[in-house]
Enzyme design. Structure first.
Site, short mmCIF file in Angstrom:
data_model
loop_
_atom_site.label_atom_id
_atom_site.label_comp_id
_atom_site.label_asym_id
_atom_site.label_seq_id
_atom_site.Cartn_x
_atom_site.Cartn_y
_atom_site.Cartn_z
CG HIS A 207 104.35 30.94 -37.11
ND1 HIS A 207 104.77 30.54 -35.87
CD2 HIS A 207 103.38 31.87 -36.90
CE1 HIS A 207 104.07 31.18 -34.95
NE2 HIS A 207 103.22 31.99 -35.54
C1 UD1 Z 1 98.35 33.62 -36.59
C2 UD1 Z 1 98.55 34.71 -35.55
C3 UD1 Z 1 99.86 34.47 -34.80
C4 UD1 Z 1 99.92 33.06 -34.24
C5 UD1 Z 1 99.69 32.06 -35.37
C6 UD1 Z 1 99.71 30.64 -34.85
C7 UD1 Z 1 97.63 36.88 -36.19
C8 UD1 Z 1 97.96 38.27 -36.56
N1 UD1 Z 1 98.64 36.03 -36.13
O1 UD1 Z 1 99.39 33.76 -37.53
O2 UD1 Z 1 99.93 35.37 -33.73
O3 UD1 Z 1 101.19 32.85 -33.67
O4 UD1 Z 1 98.42 32.35 -35.96
O5 UD1 Z 1 99.57 29.72 -35.84
O6 UD1 Z 1 96.48 36.60 -35.95
N2 UD1 Z 1 96.95 29.12 -43.36
C9 UD1 Z 1 96.59 27.88 -43.84
N3 UD1 Z 1 95.73 27.14 -43.07
C10 UD1 Z 1 95.26 27.57 -41.89
C11 UD1 Z 1 95.63 28.84 -41.44
C12 UD1 Z 1 96.48 29.61 -42.18
O7 UD1 Z 1 97.01 27.46 -44.90
O8 UD1 Z 1 94.50 26.82 -41.26
C13 UD1 Z 1 97.93 29.91 -44.16
C14 UD1 Z 1 97.27 30.86 -45.12
O9 UD1 Z 1 98.04 30.88 -46.27
C15 UD1 Z 1 97.36 32.18 -44.41
C16 UD1 Z 1 98.65 32.05 -43.64
O10 UD1 Z 1 98.72 30.67 -43.29
O11 UD1 Z 1 97.34 33.25 -45.30
C17 UD1 Z 1 98.70 32.88 -42.40
O12 UD1 Z 1 97.57 32.63 -41.57
P1 UD1 Z 1 97.00 33.78 -40.59
O13 UD1 Z 1 95.89 33.27 -39.79
O14 UD1 Z 1 96.80 35.03 -41.36
O15 UD1 Z 1 98.22 34.09 -39.64
P2 UD1 Z 1 99.29 33.11 -38.98
O16 UD1 Z 1 100.59 33.36 -39.66
O17 UD1 Z 1 98.79 31.71 -38.89
#
Ligand code: UD1
Length: 405
Positions: A207
């Site tokens: 991811h």
């Molecule tokens: C975050 C952490 C990463 C960790 C990962 C585990 C940061 C900088 N990164 O990355 O270190 O390894 O979590 O999962 O904090 N989204 C959903 N549903 C959710 C959460 C996210 O659909 O419940 C989607 C959204 O489109 C969002 C994207 O995932 O924009 C990324 O989510 P985000 O929390 O920004 O970062 P992660 O890539 O999950």
């Protein structure tokens, strides 16, 4: 008077770290433990499922921050957390890992003059292109209590000039959760339920922006996984971020002649059960590098570096570049050379949270002097890196002595 400790969590990997700390603090009559969920992760399978399975009580505060750019997400956590901390007036704020919620909470607490405790402090990849590296460095700089999972984490902090008396070598809280859940996870026998044989399949999680944001890299990785799945079924629980990128790039797994299964994200116990009896794990997650090392399951990390070198030096982890041939070569090699016994890592023993509670509640200290002379592993790694002409030079990369010497 009771000590009030506020834990701030937000994203999936935080929850496994919070759970054992919460259980330890709950045993103490002299502590009030308040849980704040920022809402960085909000899908039920990314958040609520983990609270349930890990027996974490419902958060006392939910900030509902959700997704956004790094700046907007970090800012939203800060704005919404400040009034909570002003109202609750904690003695200590605990933050976990390296996600945006971690650094945001550390900034708010430090500016309010509240002591910050960082659980999983001192990890460094040296890679400033990773948002997590920035979060780690800033959080550690703000923390008064640095709970380190391994000796080289202490070495990293000492090299940055952090005073030794702020550090406590408590061990790895991820492993606390694993030890707590393993027997129940194994009982579930998720592999058999999915028609997979013991050590007869590969588990994948990818991811990170470096692997999923560029359609060409993502396509190459999917192609490699498809190729691999001609020999062994490949199970890939897809993170929402990766799912979105696959959709954006119009990529779907090719169905011809392989068994590549893209499934919804799975819960903690299901994942642990799958990983424990896998032949191989391919990942870019931090936690899985540690879990596979503890379980003795071969692991390939699709990254040019790791903030967890101990998993390469003493564990089952190897770094690989996102190239098909490299990945396939390393996969064969890793499975052939599976260690006969599980590696033992110092203080990855299921008792890290207990030590954290002893520091917080009894002012105990955990071997700073041992940490100071401790840099064996870190030194070993930097020597290995010095000898490697380029970080990504081979499929096995710089991860093991036998590859380089
Ligand atoms: C975050 C952490 C990463 C960790 C990962 C585990 C940061 C900088 N990164 O990355 O270190 O390894 O979590 O999962 O904090 N989204 C959903 N549903 C959710 C959460 C996210 O659909 O419940 C989607 C959204 O489109 C969002 C994207 O995932 O924009 C990324 O989510 P985000 O929390 O920004 O970062 P992660 O890539 O999950």
């Amino acid at each position: 008077m009771k000590q009030r400790i506020v834990s701030v969590v937000g994203a999936r990997p935080n929850f496994m770290k919070l759970a054992p700390v919460d259980r330890e603090l709950a045993k103490r009559g002299d502590v009030e433990h308040v849980i704040v969920h920022t809402g960085q992760h909000y899908d039920p399978e990314m958040s609520a499922a983990f609270f349930e399975e890990l027996w974490i009580p419902a958060p006392d505060y939910h900030l509902g921050v959700g997704s956004g750019s790094h700046a907007s997400q970090t800012a939203a956590v800060m704005q919404r957390l400040e009034p909570v901390l002003t109202q609750t007036r904690p003695d200590v704020v605990l933050v976990y890992g390296d996600v945006n919620s971690t650094v945001a909470a550390a900034l708010v607490a430090a500016k309010l003059g509240v002591r910050v405790g960082h659980v999983e402090a001192g990890l460094r990849s040296g890679d400033w292109t990773m948002p997590e590296e920035i979060n780690r460095v800033v959080t550690d700089r703000l923390a008064a209590l640095l709970f380190i999972p391994s000796r080289e984490a202490g070495h990293n902090l000492l090299a940055e000039g952090v005073p030794g008396d702020r550090m406590h070598f408590v061990g790895n809280v991820m492993i606390d959760s694993l030890c707590w859940a393993l027997s129940r996870a194994v009982e579930r026998n998720v592999a058999a339920q999915r028609g997979l044989s013991d050590r007869g399949y590969v588990v994948v999680t990818l991811h990170r922006p470096s692997n999923v944001d560029d359609p060409a890299t993502l396509g190459t990785l999917l192609d490699a996984l498809h190729y691999l799945s001609r020999d062994l079924p490949v199970v890939f629980p897809v993170h929402p971020r990766a799912k979105q990128r696959l959709r954006d790039a119009g990529l779907t797994p090719c169905r011809n002649g392989g068994d590549l299964r893209l499934i919804e994200p799975v819960g903690y116990l299901e994942m642990l059960s799958l990983v424990a009896s896998a032949a191989l794990v391919i990942t870019d997650s931090g936690g899985l590098q540690e879990e596979t090392t503890f379980l003795g399951v071969p692991c390939l990390t699709v990254r040019p570096n790791t903030e967890r070198p101990i998993t390469c030096i003493h564990g089952t982890n190897r770094l690989v570049p996102p190239r098909r041939d490299a990945l396939l070569g390393a996969a064969g090699h890793a499975m052939e050379r599976r260690p006969p016994v599980r590696p033992m890592i110092e203080r990855w023993d299921g008792r890290a949270a207990e030590r954290i509670a002893r520091v917080l509640c009894e002012d105990e200290c955990f071997e700073v002097e041992a940490v100071e002379q401790a840099s064996g592993s870190a030194r070993e790694l930097s020597e290995l890196q010095d000898r490697a002409p380029g970080q990504m030079r081979s499929a096995g990369m710089f991860a093991t002595k036998e590859v380089l010497t």
